[in-house]
Design an enzyme around this catalytic site. Structure first.
Site, PDB file in Angstrom:
ATOM      1  CE  LYS A  32     -20.039   3.266  -4.897  1.00  8.61           C
ATOM      2  NZ  LYS A  32     -18.889   4.173  -5.042  1.00  8.61           N
ATOM      3  NE  ARG A  76       5.588  11.530  -5.234  1.00  6.47           N
ATOM      4  CZ  ARG A  76       6.164  11.705  -6.443  1.00  6.47           C
ATOM      5  NH1 ARG A  76       5.445  11.576  -7.531  1.00  6.47           N
ATOM      6  NH2 ARG A  76       7.434  12.004  -6.540  1.00  6.47           N
TER       7      ARG A  76
END
Length: 413
Positions: A232, A81
């Site tokens: 992106k 985590r």
């Protein structure tokens, strides 16, 4: 020699011997101070897997790790985590590309990365943010800032006087900029805004998604933090959702962000980090081709009879061109917008008639995208209704223009 007559040996002994023999001459990781961004990205910092000597970093999927006999974790990993080795590899490349001394942190999305910054602020803090910015984050700030006890003012970030006027001495703690601004391609003078922010005791964080570190390194211009939607152009293949933060220094605020990612479980998954690393290795080549294509399209659309305006900082008549030329290198970005003669109906009809361009939301992928942003952003959008946003991919720019030209000429006003 017959296998049945061979002496008994460890079946892995040959493999182990081969690995051990080569470990002494493995090349050291590349130094960001010595090599160009293109080289650092292509070789993923030059890391060689110490076990197999593979030139591609391995994918680490384990969620838990073995303790030492004394209950310590000398490997540096305890649970997935807060940390992961594959994630660290991608973070190292991004930190080197950004010149981030404190390193970088990958998140599950660009929104998660941005939200971590604002969540690290304290109730009562004041934020100055741009009027022209990613609409999802602007909407989040309008919805969530009050719950966090934050006051947010939206200003024209391309106007230093407006930024200075919005600062509240002793209370403004963060200035958030985005350049080029999505989708109107506004340009922020990063050095100028950094000076204003720092004079007031505030930090400057920059969303550099539409530039990438290949074009702009905000930390070099005085920014304290830089953020990307790694979905992106950093990844570039439209198959990973990710976000990243990089910091100029490891101060208390950065440590707070590190703790937020760890405790809130906002880390990027290892498989996504592995794919992102693949994308990063070709980032400089893709960025160069996409910027060249955007520049080509901007120049040709500027003379088109069905186009009333082109918004792209690479054009000399763009109001932010001089600033962009000073703080961007190798191009002016892969995103541009243009306004269609005939208004909203003509713009929507143009987008409906293209063949190569894909009507889809996102930026920076190898495929070219077109979108009517006002329809997406709704009534509070700063976008004119006749505006179409383009994300230029790596296709032949002449083909892309022919497709737009045919759609523009066939569209009904």
């Amino acid at each position: 020699m017959s296998r049945t007559n061979a002496p008994e040996t460890d079946p892995d002994a040959g493999l182990d011997a081969g690995l051990d023999a080569g470990r002494g001459d493995d090349p050291a990781p590349l130094s960001a101070a010595e090599w160009s961004p293109r080289t650092l990205a292509a070789q993923a910092m030059g890391h060689i897997d110490p076990v197999t000597r593979a030139v591609v970093p391995p994918l680490h999927l384990s969620t838990t790790f073995l303790r030492d006999a004394d209950n310590a974790y000398r490997s540096g990993f305890s649970y997935a985590r807060p940390d992961n080795a594959t994630v660290r590899e991608a973070e190292g490349v991004i930190a080197a590309l950004e010149g981030a001394q404190a390193g970088a942190l990958l998140f599950g999305s660009g929104m998660a990365a941005a939200a971590a910054v604002f969540s690290a602020l304290s109730p009562g803090d004041h934020v100055v943010a741009p009027e022209v910015m990613y609409w999802g984050l602007k909407r989040w700030l309008r919805q969530e800032a009050d719950r966090l006890g934050l006051a947010v003012d939206f200003v024209a970030m391309d106007d230093p006087r407006a930024v200075r006027a919005a600062i509240v001495p002793g209370r403004t703690w963060l200035v958030w900029a985005e350049t080029p601004g999505n989708p109107l391609c506004t340009v922020t003078d990063l050095a100028g805004v950094a000076e204003i922010a720092h004079a007031a005791g505030a930090r400057l964080a920059v969303d550099s998604t539409a530039a990438s570190p290949i074009l702009t390194r905000p930390l070099e211009h005085g920014a304290d933090l830089v953020m990307h939607s790694a979905t992106k152009i950093l990844n570039g293949h439209s198959d990973v959702v990710a976000g990243v933060l990089a910091a100029a220094r490891a101060d208390a605020f950065w440590e707070r962000i590190v703790a937020i990612r760890a405790t809130w479980g906002a880390i990027l998954g290892p498989f996504e980090a592995y794919l992102l690393m693949r994308g990063l290795r070709t980032l400089p080549l893709r960025a160069s081709a996409q910027c060249a294509g955007a520049q080509h399209l901007a120049e040709r659309l500027s003379d088109h009879p069905r186009v009333s305006a082109v918004l792209y900082p690479g054009l000399p008549d763009h109001p932010g061109h001089a600033v962009a030329a000073r703080q961007m290198r190798g191009g002016f970005g892969f995103m541009l917008s243009f306004r269609v003669v005939g208004g909203e109906a003509a713009a929507i009809d143009t987008a409906a008639r293209v063949r190569l361009w894909k009507r889809a939301t996102s930026l920076g992928g190898v495929e070219s995208l077109i979108e009517h942003r006002a329809s997406v952003e709704g009534p509070t959008t700063p976008c004119p209704p006749d505006l179409l946003r383009l994300s230029t991919g790596i296709e032949d720019p002449d083909d892309l223009f022919r497709d737009l030209d045919a759609a523009l000429r066939a569209a009904h006003a």
